[in-house]
Design a protein around this motif. Structure first.
Motif, PDB file in Angstrom:
ATOM      1  N   ARG A  32       6.854   3.990   5.216  1.00  0.00           N
ATOM      2  CA  ARG A  32       7.463   5.242   4.759  1.00  0.00           C
ATOM      3  C   ARG A  32       6.847   5.762   3.470  1.00  0.00           C
ATOM      4  O   ARG A  32       7.038   6.923   3.119  1.00  0.00           O
ATOM      5  N   THR A  33       6.138   4.909   2.750  1.00  0.00           N
ATOM      6  CA  THR A  33       5.526   5.358   1.496  1.00  0.00           C
ATOM      7  C   THR A  33       4.004   5.368   1.591  1.00  0.00           C
ATOM      8  O   THR A  33       3.341   5.977   0.767  1.00  0.00           O
ATOM      9  N   ARG A  34       3.456   4.680   2.602  1.00  0.00           N
ATOM     10  CA  ARG A  34       2.007   4.489   2.784  1.00  0.00           C
ATOM     11  C   ARG A  34       1.374   3.775   1.608  1.00  0.00           C
ATOM     12  O   ARG A  34       0.169   3.784   1.434  1.00  0.00           O
ATOM     13  N   ALA A  54      -5.810   0.596  -1.379  1.00  0.00           N
ATOM     14  CA  ALA A  54      -5.985   1.876  -2.068  1.00  0.00           C
ATOM     15  C   ALA A  54      -6.513   2.928  -1.100  1.00  0.00           C
ATOM     16  O   ALA A  54      -6.109   4.094  -1.146  1.00  0.00           O
ATOM     17  N   LYS A  55      -7.405   2.514  -0.210  1.00  0.00           N
ATOM     18  CA  LYS A  55      -7.953   3.468   0.762  1.00  0.00           C
ATOM     19  C   LYS A  55      -6.843   3.958   1.702  1.00  0.00           C
ATOM     20  O   LYS A  55      -6.759   5.146   2.009  1.00  0.00           O
ATOM     21  N   ILE A  56      -6.011   3.046   2.162  1.00  0.00           N
ATOM     22  CA  ILE A  56      -4.921   3.433   3.066  1.00  0.00           C
ATOM     23  C   ILE A  56      -4.045   4.492   2.396  1.00  0.00           C
ATOM     24  O   ILE A  56      -3.686   5.500   3.008  1.00  0.00           O
ATOM     25  N   ARG A  57      -3.745   4.272   1.119  1.00  0.00           N
ATOM     26  CA  ARG A  57      -2.886   5.220   0.406  1.00  0.00           C
ATOM     27  C   ARG A  57      -3.613   6.542   0.170  1.00  0.00           C
ATOM     28  O   ARG A  57      -3.123   7.607   0.529  1.00  0.00           O
ATOM     29  N   ALA A  58      -4.803   6.457  -0.402  1.00  0.00           N
ATOM     30  CA  ALA A  58      -5.499   7.676  -0.829  1.00  0.00           C
ATOM     31  C   ALA A  58      -5.985   8.502   0.357  1.00  0.00           C
ATOM     32  O   ALA A  58      -5.944   9.731   0.317  1.00  0.00           O
TER      33      ALA A  58
END
Lengths: 411, 120
Positions: free
Chosen positions: A33-35, A165-169
């Motif tokens: 839900r927040t990635r 970090a890649k998954i989020r960004a």
């Protein structure tokens, strides 16, 4: 034992239980839900630490997971404020909490499959996908994963952080792909699980190279079972589970008492885990009933033919040749092509096998140990002693396993 | 999220733009693609770019301005255009990138646009 000590022990056991059963589910629920996997991990670590402190005093709550989620949410909020960002993540967590508390019995949806698809997304470096799944779904620490991958813990930690970090960004979604793209994406997830299992299996015939790797085999088996449970209508997870079971069933037969390497045909079948082989057969049959063949089902079928062969013999070479032809045509890989050459040699003579080996691109096989080991075997069968000598030297130089080196020297 | 999708095309594609026998197909494919994006309401902004021969490269080094003609040489694919699109996640951006004519003959880079709160 004093009351206090007993309470401490009960609380610690409850935390351990919640961690084992619930870590991946809680992390997946929050991260989906927040990635933001890293923030979710920090928040959960806080929550578990708080539980260890509080539960001995207050007793174990009725719903440990709901309790942990509440605390994790507060921790995530604190973290977000400290970073001065991620307001959106905080808002999402607030909504989550309201949702979770509204249901009478807080039952979290299981989002671990979505988490696995995010970790094995094609936009994530292939070499880190397995490690990422092991860390997020099972909560393994970077040091233990690093041991299994034979890299420095700091380097592994860095690769894992970069991937998160890649998954989020990049906005990689936490979702199970739609039917039309599912096959390829599911294959990525299964490959990551298989690679985790394969860490103890780089050498042909398979050799457990130390305790950390054996542990990881169990973790991979757990993951394979998890994917089959979460995707009951898909045949390929069943194929992967069967494949791992066939391999795992033979673990204790792969080494002689002196630690020497024992090839499949010479293994003592009394050492095979019969229950595991039987389960593998059942699982593979269940996959076949779904009527959609695939890569892992084909590889499992090859194993099935091998284990059904009489003692001292390899499986029926004609059947194996057909299965490997199918595998190599649809899902080409170096390993499958080498194995195909070996079974074709058994069916139609070593010259045919050597022909297939030599047809493979030289630059790709030059550093591939199984290719040289297979070439050694077929040259010996064909009576080509010069070829065998060269192949033996390469095959020995390309493995660091003393048992395999000894076995190759003795050929 | 906003993503920039950056189209890189081989020189043969740029030549099609003005070749009477091929320009119809070339512009038709781009027109259909851009029309579909417009219909989906995802375009934030976007442009095609004139061919690489019109490019100028500028560097500022130790007080001196170095100006060079043309694009970076020795690159098989050249920048042909870009769009910034607003879609829910990377998979949606990848879908749109993959539908572009450039994906068939060149390549498309998908980059998240830097979020505004990173600029503070």
């Amino acid at each position: 034992m004093s009351d206090g000590a007993a309470r401490d022990a009960a609380a610690q056991a409850a935390v351990a239980r919640a961690a084992r059963d619930g870590y991946g589910r809680l992390l997946a629920y929050v991260a989906a839900r927040t990635r933001d996997i890293a923030a979710a991990e920090d928040a959960l670590a806080d929550a578990f630490a708080t539980a260890l402190r509080r539960w001995p005093e207050t007793g174990v709550p009725d719903s440990p997971e709901a309790w942990l989620l509440t605390v994790a949410r507060r921790a995530a909020g604190k973290g977000a404020r400290a970073r001065g960002t991620a307001q959106a993540a905080q808002a999402t967590l607030d909504i989550l909490m309201e949702e979770a508390m509204e249901t009478a019995a807080p039952e979290f949806p299981d989002d671990r499959l979505k988490l696995m698809f995010a970790c094995a997304h094609p936009a994530i470096d292939r070499s880190v996908r397995s490690a990422l799944i092991l860390q997020t779904v099972l909560g393994l620490d970077a040091a233990r994963i690093a041991r299994a991958f034979v890299v420095q813990p700091a380097a592994m930690g860095q690769r894992l952080s970069r991937a998160k970090a890649k998954i989020r960004a990049a906005g990689i979604p936490f979702r199970v792909p739609e039917a039309e793209e599912r096959e390829g994406r599911l294959d990525d997830v299964l490959m990551a699980v298989y690679a985790a299992y394969g860490l103890g299996w780089e050498v042909p015939g398979g050799l457990p190279a130390g305790r950390a790797r054996e542990d990881l085999a169990q973790e991979a088996l757990f993951l394979a079972r998890l994917v089959t449970a979460l995707m009951p209508g898909e045949p390929e997870p069943l194929g992967l589970l069967a494949l791992i079971l066939y391999c795992e069933a033979r673990r204790s037969a792969r080494r002689a008492e002196d630690g020497g390497f024992v090839p499949l045909a010479e293994q003592d079948r009394a050492l095979w885990d019969g229950a595991m082989v039987a389960e593998a057969e059942r699982v593979l049959e269940a996959a076949a009933r779904l009527g959609r063949p695939g890569r892992f089902q084909t590889e499992a079928a090859i194993q099935s033919v091998q284990v059904q062969a009489p003692r001292g013999q390899a499986g029926d070479p004609a059947v194996l040749s057909a299965l490997y032809d199918y595998l190599v045509t649809r899902w080409p890989s170096l390993g499958a092509e080498v194995a195909r050459a070996v079974v074709h040699a058994a069916a139609r003579g070593p010259e045919r096998g050597l022909q297939l080996l030599d047809a493979m691109p030289a630059d790709r096989v030059a550093g591939y140990q199984p290719w040289w080991a297979a070439r050694l075997e077929l040259c010996l069968q064909a009576g080509d002693s010069a070829g065998a000598k060269a192949a033996r030297a390469h095959a020995i130089a390309l493995t660091d396993d003393p048992a395999v080196q000894a076995w190759l020297k003795a050929r | 999220m906003q993503y920039m999708i950056v189209f890189r095309e081989p020189m043969s594609e740029f030549e099609k733009r003005e070749d009477p026998s091929q320009m119809g197909d070339y512009w038709g494919a781009w027109g259909a693609y851009i029309g579909a994006m417009r219909e989906a309401g995802i375009i934030v902004k976007g442009d095609g770019l004139l061919p690489p021969a019109t490019a100028t490269i500028v560097r500022q080094r130790e007080g001196a301005r170095l100006i060079e003609d043309g694009p970076f040489p020795d690159v098989k694919e050249q920048l042909g255009g870009y769009f910034v699109i607003e879609v829910p996640d990377l998979d949606a951006a990848i879908d749109w990138a993959g539908r572009s004519p450039a994906a068939l003959v060149g390549s498309v880079e998908v980059r998240p646009v830097m979020p505004a709160d990173m600029l503070l």
